[in-house]
Structure formats: structure tokens, C-alpha cells
Design an enzyme around this catalytic site. Sequence first.
Site, PDB file in Angstrom:
ATOM      1  N   THR A  69       0.768  -1.248  -0.060  1.00 38.32           N
ATOM      2  CA  THR A  69      -0.149   0.042  -0.162  1.00 38.32           C
ATOM      3  C   THR A  69       1.036   1.394  -0.119  1.00 38.32           C
ATOM      4  OG1 THR A  69      -1.904  -1.139   1.141  1.00 38.32           O
ATOM      5  CG2 THR A  69      -1.610   1.404   1.161  1.00 38.32           C
ATOM      6  N   SER A  88       1.356  -7.585  -0.690  1.00 32.41           N
ATOM      7  CA  SER A  88       2.068  -8.531  -0.008  1.00 32.41           C
ATOM      8  C   SER A  88       1.190 -10.025   0.202  1.00 32.41           C
ATOM      9  CB  SER A  88       2.224  -8.046   1.269  1.00 32.41           C
ATOM     10  OG  SER A  88       1.528  -7.903   2.176  1.00 32.41           O
TER      11      SER A  88
END
Length: 406
Positions: free
Chosen positions: A107, A152
Site C-alpha cells: 500500500t 504482500s
Amino acid sequence: MSYPRLHHRVQYSAALVASALLLASCQNPANREDKDTASATPTTTSSSTSMKKTSEASSTTSSSHSTTSANSSATSSSTTSAKPSGSHATQRSEIEGHVVVLSTGGTIASTHDDKGAVVPTVKGSDLVDPLYSEFDKDKLELEVQDIANLDSSAMTLADTDKIITAVQEHLKRDDVDGVIVTHGTDSMEETAIALDTFHDSDKPVVLTGAMRPFDDDDPDGPENLAAAVETVTNPDYAGHGAFIAFGGKVIPARGAFKSDTEKADGFATNSQEKFPERPEPLKYAPLSDVRVDIITAYPGAPADLIEQSLAKGAQAIVIAGMGSGNIGPDLANAAMEAAKSVPVVLTSRVDHGPVEGIYGGAGGGATLADAGVIPSGNLRAPQARMLLAAAVATGTDAHKLFPTAK
């Protein structure tokens, strides 16, 4: 009525109100210290308005944590401090060193696409360059390397291998003082403990990321990254492995977990120490070919959850049990049978507290421990899986990687 007597009654009434408010505060669970803050060290922020903005947003988003900090000094004084630690916690413009920043996506490196979805698009240099508004480029060198650009949640053990290899290569350089990894939050706790497990250098490794994307009106990534720089250049963290700098806290890798899907301080820890006990570092071996499965227990969970996992090639098993580490009798029988041939670790579905062999009975933690199932201590399933993968890859007795919880 005389004014002195009136004044006295006003003071008395005010004292009663204050006492009532204090009692209510003590009884309100939202004002008690969260266990996850016990070993999280608050980071120091500079006087810069731009960086303070993110800290203030984090405080607003996480009101329970900000209230907690005002009431928990007596409980957490042994493991926290007002600064990262030591005299090195100073103005950012005075920080010196050579730090490598490895960008992997997440992010912190994401922007919104034309449909409003958040996707990784930002290079590491674009994350780092704005930091020089506070840090002195003549004193601090931030060397950037892009090694992945992933959410991730999409990472595999092959990606973990790539990160570990890059970190270790840079730590061996005489001109490098430490390494920062920018990473997505979904699996940051796994990468953190994987790095910690193979970390054989005194130089710190710090992971960080963000809960809000790069193009958000109030991104938290810049302040988190600045805090990571402060941490990795602070000599107090040398020799203690890997850390996560996030949301105004520095958390040891061992015992860390993502605790919230939205809050800016979305990480917590089960560690009760600032620098928890760490096993001797393992000599690195690739993890990508290792399979370790996680099985979540529930009332009535059948034995074939474990049996099918082993049949499909699992080389170790993590069981996320109930409470302090308990499972039903059918699953327990399969776990004890599996422990005869592969490492089996028992952890908990519960966020906080140690997992130890306390209860007897068919599926109690004590019964399982007696049969060779390993209690995870302060670690939860994602981190326990990483340790088992490391144990299998290196041929290490898994028991050595799970010190008794404290």
C-alpha cells in the site's frame, strides 16, 4: 451564604465529579493498556508540520490507543520510552549514516487506478526522495533498490527468499549501516520473522509500510518511512534483529501481527519485552520448496484436515487452536500421530496471550505437548509457519526455534 463557603462547596462538587470520571475511566476497557503496546516503543517525530499531520491522523483513527498512552505509563514503563531509545533519538536533520531501502510494493507504494482500486505503482525512489525535506542529504544516504512490486498477499516463499537474500547481501557491505524494507501490511509479520530468523548481523533491519496509499489525501507512508530511518540509524536497536516501525511504534519482529484492517497503527505484538529472546540465527537456506500448512481448529474439526494436508505433501503443520492452545479430540489424535513424522506446532486463534501446555484431556495443550506437539509461545500461526519452513529448509530441530513464552 458567604462566598468562601460557596467556593468550598464548588470545589467539593468538582472533586466528586472528577472522582466519578476517574472511576469510570478505570472501569472502561477502552482506557486500559492494550497488551499489544507493552513492548512497542513509541517513535520520535520531528517538529515538521508535514510529518506531524500523519501522526495526528493516526491518533484520530486509533482513539483507543491514544487514550491508552495517557493511562498506561506505570504498567509499560519497563518496556517503553518517550523516544526510540538513547541519546541518538534526535532531530532528523542531524541523523547520519548509509541506509539501503528495499522497495517491494504494498500500500505504501500504491495508487488508485481508474476504477478506484489500489494497486502498487510507485518506485522506491519516489517514496524516499520526499524524506530529504527533513533529513540532511549530506549526512544521510538512502540507497534505494526496487526488488518487487507486489501486494504482500500475493507474495510466495520465493519472494521471501528474494527479500532475505537482498537484505543479507547489503548487510555484509562495510559502507551500509542498516536496511529498511518497505512492504505490504498483509504479510509483513511473516517477512519480518523470516528476516529475523536468518539475521546474523548486528546491523538493524526495519520493515515499514502504510495503511493508506501513496496518493491518499493524508498518506501515512511518509511518516512511517521516516520513523523506520530513525530506528535503523539508532544504535540501541543494533544486535537485536528485525523490527517493524509503524503507526508511531517500533515493534520487535518476533511476536508481531497485523491487528487491524483499517487503523493507522495496525500492528500489535505478543512480546512482553522490547528485545525478546531470539534463538541463534540460522544459516540461510531457500524456503521456496518447503510446504507448511496452517489448519484452523473449531469445535468438531475432523482428523482428515491434517491427514489430507500430509497426503498433499505438507512437511510441517501449524494448528491454530482454541483458547490457550486446545483442540477437539479427533483433530488432536491426528495431530499427535502427525508429530511422529513431521514438526507440528500448536498456536491459537486468539490474538493475545501465550500458548502453553496447560489443559489436559483428549485435546488439551498439555496432552498435545506430551505427545511432541510444540506450543508456539507468543507466536501466532503466520509466524509459526515461517519458523517451521526455516526449520525444514535448514534441517533444524523445530523445538529450538520456539523458546518458552514469557
